[in-house]
Design a protein around this motif. Structure first.
Motif, mmCIF file in Angstrom:
data_model
loop_
_atom_site.group_PDB
_atom_site.id
_atom_site.type_symbol
_atom_site.label_atom_id
_atom_site.label_comp_id
_atom_site.label_asym_id
_atom_site.label_seq_id
_atom_site.Cartn_x
_atom_site.Cartn_y
_atom_site.Cartn_z
ATOM 1 N N LYS A 1 -2.160 10.467 46.187
ATOM 2 C CA LYS A 1 -1.811 11.245 47.389
ATOM 3 C C LYS A 1 -0.299 11.471 47.460
ATOM 4 N N ASP B 1 -17.341 12.951 34.768
ATOM 5 C CA ASP B 1 -17.596 13.698 36.001
ATOM 6 C C ASP B 1 -19.091 13.649 36.359
ATOM 7 N N ASP C 1 0.396 14.246 45.158
ATOM 8 C CA ASP C 1 -0.004 15.510 45.805
ATOM 9 C C ASP C 1 1.122 15.998 46.723
ATOM 10 N N THR D 1 -16.018 16.719 43.244
ATOM 11 C CA THR D 1 -14.899 15.938 42.711
ATOM 12 C C THR D 1 -13.630 16.298 43.467
ATOM 13 N N GLY E 1 -13.859 5.625 51.739
ATOM 14 C CA GLY E 1 -13.100 5.952 52.946
ATOM 15 C C GLY E 1 -14.092 6.528 53.941
ATOM 16 N N LYS E 2 -13.607 7.454 54.771
ATOM 17 C CA LYS E 2 -14.521 8.066 55.750
ATOM 18 C C LYS E 2 -15.512 9.006 55.034
ATOM 19 N N THR E 3 -14.956 9.895 54.201
ATOM 20 C CA THR E 3 -15.812 10.867 53.504
ATOM 21 C C THR E 3 -15.722 10.728 51.981
ATOM 22 N N SER E 4 -14.826 9.877 51.514
ATOM 23 C CA SER E 4 -14.580 9.795 50.068
ATOM 24 C C SER E 4 -15.184 8.546 49.458
HETATM 25 C C1 LIG Z 1 -26.138 22.397 47.214
HETATM 26 C C2 LIG Z 1 -26.634 22.553 45.820
HETATM 27 C C3 LIG Z 1 -27.061 21.245 45.187
HETATM 28 C C4 LIG Z 1 -27.340 21.376 43.711
HETATM 29 C C5 LIG Z 1 -27.250 20.084 43.032
HETATM 30 C C6 LIG Z 1 -27.026 20.289 41.573
HETATM 31 C C7 LIG Z 1 -26.393 19.098 40.945
HETATM 32 C C8 LIG Z 1 -25.474 19.551 39.895
HETATM 33 C C9 LIG Z 1 -25.007 18.467 38.988
HETATM 34 C C10 LIG Z 1 -23.594 18.229 39.183
HETATM 35 C C11 LIG Z 1 -22.979 17.811 37.941
HETATM 36 C C12 LIG Z 1 -21.661 17.211 38.169
HETATM 37 C C13 LIG Z 1 -20.884 17.933 39.204
HETATM 38 C C14 LIG Z 1 -19.623 17.241 39.422
HETATM 39 C C15 LIG Z 1 -19.006 17.709 40.688
HETATM 40 C C16 LIG Z 1 -18.080 18.834 40.493
HETATM 41 O O1 LIG Z 1 -17.655 19.157 39.417
HETATM 42 S S1 LIG Z 1 -17.595 19.642 41.913
HETATM 43 C C17 LIG Z 1 -16.506 20.904 41.312
HETATM 44 C C18 LIG Z 1 -15.091 20.425 41.262
HETATM 45 N N1 LIG Z 1 -14.557 20.133 42.566
HETATM 46 C C19 LIG Z 1 -14.278 21.116 43.442
HETATM 47 O O2 LIG Z 1 -14.471 22.307 43.210
HETATM 48 C C20 LIG Z 1 -13.657 20.683 44.745
HETATM 49 C C21 LIG Z 1 -12.544 21.641 45.155
HETATM 50 N N2 LIG Z 1 -11.751 21.049 46.247
HETATM 51 C C22 LIG Z 1 -12.091 21.225 47.527
HETATM 52 O O3 LIG Z 1 -13.004 21.957 47.885
HETATM 53 C C23 LIG Z 1 -11.266 20.454 48.536
HETATM 54 O O4 LIG Z 1 -10.041 20.066 47.975
HETATM 55 C C24 LIG Z 1 -12.015 19.178 49.008
HETATM 56 C C25 LIG Z 1 -12.531 18.332 47.812
HETATM 57 C C26 LIG Z 1 -13.226 19.611 49.874
HETATM 58 C C27 LIG Z 1 -11.076 18.275 49.785
HETATM 59 O O5 LIG Z 1 -10.607 18.987 50.907
HETATM 60 P P1 LIG Z 1 -9.274 18.557 51.683
HETATM 61 O O6 LIG Z 1 -9.412 18.969 53.094
HETATM 62 O O7 LIG Z 1 -8.087 19.021 50.917
HETATM 63 O O8 LIG Z 1 -9.310 16.978 51.534
HETATM 64 P P2 LIG Z 1 -8.630 15.882 52.422
HETATM 65 O O9 LIG Z 1 -9.181 15.982 53.816
HETATM 66 O O10 LIG Z 1 -7.159 15.900 52.234
HETATM 67 O O11 LIG Z 1 -9.207 14.575 51.731
HETATM 68 C C28 LIG Z 1 -10.585 14.392 51.647
HETATM 69 C C29 LIG Z 1 -10.847 12.973 51.210
HETATM 70 O O12 LIG Z 1 -10.352 12.775 49.881
HETATM 71 C C30 LIG Z 1 -9.341 11.759 49.846
HETATM 72 N N3 LIG Z 1 -8.292 12.230 48.945
HETATM 73 C C31 LIG Z 1 -7.473 13.296 49.143
HETATM 74 N N4 LIG Z 1 -6.664 13.449 48.077
HETATM 75 C C32 LIG Z 1 -6.974 12.471 47.207
HETATM 76 C C33 LIG Z 1 -6.481 12.105 45.905
HETATM 77 N N5 LIG Z 1 -5.520 12.788 45.308
HETATM 78 N N6 LIG Z 1 -7.029 11.025 45.282
HETATM 79 C C34 LIG Z 1 -8.014 10.312 45.874
HETATM 80 N N7 LIG Z 1 -8.532 10.613 47.109
HETATM 81 C C35 LIG Z 1 -8.011 11.678 47.753
HETATM 82 C C36 LIG Z 1 -8.864 11.626 51.297
HETATM 83 O O13 LIG Z 1 -8.388 10.316 51.551
HETATM 84 C C37 LIG Z 1 -10.129 11.949 52.073
HETATM 85 O O14 LIG Z 1 -10.976 10.819 52.082
HETATM 86 P P3 LIG Z 1 -11.440 10.061 53.466
HETATM 87 O O15 LIG Z 1 -10.197 9.502 54.041
HETATM 88 O O16 LIG Z 1 -12.144 11.082 54.338
HETATM 89 O O17 LIG Z 1 -12.401 9.025 52.965
#
Ligand SMILES: CCCCCCCCCCCCCCCC(=O)SCCNC(=O)CCNC(=O)[C@H](O)C(C)(C)COP(=O)(O)OP(=O)(O)OC[C@H]1O[C@@H](n2cnc3c(N)ncnc32)[C@H](O)[C@@H]1OP(=O)(O)O
Length: 159
Positions: free
Chosen positions: A146, A34, A149, A51, A79-82
């Motif tokens: 997907k 990650d 999902d 992620t 993709g667009k945002t991914s």
């Molecule tokens: C500001 C402070 C800065 C500080 C700087 C500090 C730095 C610090 C270090 C960080 C160290 C590490 C950090 C790690 C990063 C975390 O660990 S982040 C924490 C874990 N992740 C989360 O909490 C995210 C929780 N999920 C969400 O908020 C929402 O589900 C999301 C991610 C925003 C997506 O929203 P959504 O509307 O359901 O998504 P959706 O529109 O269906 O799809 C979005 C995109 O994903 C794609 N997609 C959808 N489903 C899938 C799937 N199953 N598989 C693949 N692609 C998919 C879609 O195709 C689409 O892509 P595009 O076509 O636009 O290119």
């Protein structure tokens, strides 16, 4: 301007990383994947990234304490945002030459702005033969994830 599409982390597996069986925790390996992929996605998009999904993660061989671990993450499809990233984990005893592949997976990140809204990412254009093949497999993985999902939502009634 060329943007770097690859990131590599290298470090030693420590005693605090291992489970009761003496092997590195699967969850620890997932954390490393990650983090390396986050660095790769942030470097590519120049944005904070989250992620979305980790697909096809495979634990092929265990990692042992004291081994040197290399996490290689590279953008293989956008993709667009991914950003779809291919990650390979390798381990080796630093005193020896043999290197084993211990894990691989696809992991998807999305770039977001300061308010948490998705933002468009630069397009990745595969050029080398290997990149074209990796993109093809990454698209299969995305489509499969997907579909899964949808199955969760439609069949089980929750995401
Ligand atoms: C500001 C402070 C800065 C500080 C700087 C500090 C730095 C610090 C270090 C960080 C160290 C590490 C950090 C790690 C990063 C975390 O660990 S982040 C924490 C874990 N992740 C989360 O909490 C995210 C929780 N999920 C969400 O908020 C929402 O589900 C999301 C991610 C925003 C997506 O929203 P959504 O509307 O359901 O998504 P959706 O529109 O269906 O799809 C979005 C995109 O994903 C794609 N997609 C959808 N489903 C899938 C799937 N199953 N598989 C693949 N692609 C998919 C879609 O195709 C689409 O892509 P595009 O076509 O636009 O290119």
């Amino acid at each position: 301007m060329t943007i770097n599409s690859e990131t590599e982390f290298r470090f030693l597996a420590e005693p605090t990383d291992v489970n009761f069986g003496g092997k590195v925790h699967g969850g620890m390996v997932m954390k490393w994947i990650d983090q390396a992929s986050y660095a790769c996605a942030a470097q590519w998009s120049k944005r904070y990234c989250v992620t979305v999904s980790a697909n096809a993660i495979r634990f092929i061989r265990p990692i042992l304490v004291g081994q040197m671990v290399t996490i290689s993450a590279r953008i293989v499809h956008t993709g667009k945002t991914s950003m779809h990233i291919y990650v390979v984990v390798r381990a080796t005893d630093p005193k020896e030459d043999a290197v084993v592949v211990t894990n691989r997976c696809f992991i998807t990140f999305m770039a977001i702005d300061e308010s948490g809204y998705p933002v468009e990412v630069p397009h990745f254009e595969p050029v080398r033969e290997e990149d074209l093949l990796l993109e093809k497999v990454a698209i299969h993985a995305k489509d499969f994830a997907k579909k899964l999902d949808q199955d969760f939502e439609q069949t089980l009634g929750w995401k």
